[in-house]
Design a protein around this motif. Structure first.
Motif, PDB file in Angstrom:
ATOM      1  N   ASP A 147       0.807  -1.225   0.000  1.00 14.61           N
ATOM      2  CA  ASP A 147       0.000   0.000   0.000  1.00 14.61           C
ATOM      3  C   ASP A 147       0.837   1.271   0.000  1.00 14.61           C
ATOM      4  N   HIS A 148       2.131   1.152   0.238  1.00 16.55           N
ATOM      5  CA  HIS A 148       3.010   2.318   0.170  1.00 16.55           C
ATOM      6  C   HIS A 148       3.317   2.585  -1.305  1.00 16.55           C
ATOM      7  N   ASP A 149       3.091   3.805  -1.734  1.00 19.29           N
ATOM      8  CA  ASP A 149       3.328   4.144  -3.140  1.00 19.29           C
ATOM      9  C   ASP A 149       3.993   5.505  -3.229  1.00 19.29           C
ATOM     10  N   PRO A 150       5.269   5.528  -3.536  1.00 24.37           N
ATOM     11  CA  PRO A 150       6.160   4.393  -3.790  1.00 24.37           C
ATOM     12  C   PRO A 150       6.607   3.741  -2.476  1.00 24.37           C
ATOM     13  N   ILE A 151       7.210   2.574  -2.590  1.00 22.45           N
ATOM     14  CA  ILE A 151       7.740   1.885  -1.418  1.00 22.45           C
ATOM     15  C   ILE A 151       8.981   2.646  -0.946  1.00 22.45           C
ATOM     16  N   PRO A 152       8.992   3.114   0.301  1.00 20.72           N
ATOM     17  CA  PRO A 152      10.180   3.808   0.796  1.00 20.72           C
ATOM     18  C   PRO A 152      11.405   2.881   0.810  1.00 20.72           C
ATOM     19  N   ALA A 153      12.560   3.436   0.513  1.00 23.31           N
ATOM     20  CA  ALA A 153      13.792   2.652   0.480  1.00 23.31           C
ATOM     21  C   ALA A 153      14.058   1.969   1.819  1.00 23.31           C
TER      22      ALA A 153
END
Length: 100
Positions: free
Chosen positions: A45-51
């Motif tokens: 659900d994270h968009d974008p996926i944090p590093a």
């Protein structure tokens, strides 16, 4: 299917074979699920996926790949050092907001 790529996990582990690709894919899926359960937000659900979440998934999957046993005479932890520091900023508070 995982968000974190299998080739990235294999690079993390310095693996250049594909004998354990199924096991590695499973470890990635479990790591992403664990992170989602811990933070209260599904990994995807994270968009974008944090590093930092990707790094946490890589560390968890690599750790669980190397440490396959749940019991040992060596003291082990459930998660490798630093993973909680990487994901704590994304953990939802009781009010449902991501902690700052």
């Amino acid at each position: 299917m995982t968000i974190t790529s299998l080739p990235l996990l294999k690079a993390q582990l310095n693996l250049d074979h594909d004998f354990d690709d199924g096991l590695l894919s499973h470890k990635l899926a479990v790591a992403e699920e664990w992170i989602g359960n811990f933070t209260g937000t599904p990994f995807a659900d994270h968009d974008p996926i944090p590093a930092s979440l990707t790094e946490a998934a890589l560390q968890l999957a690599a750790y669980w790949y190397v440490q396959r046993e749940s019991a040992s005479d060596v003291r082990l932890s459930a998660v490798p050092f630093g993973v909680l520091k990487l994901i704590n900023p994304y953990r939802e508070s009781v009010t449902g907001h991501v902690a700052a």
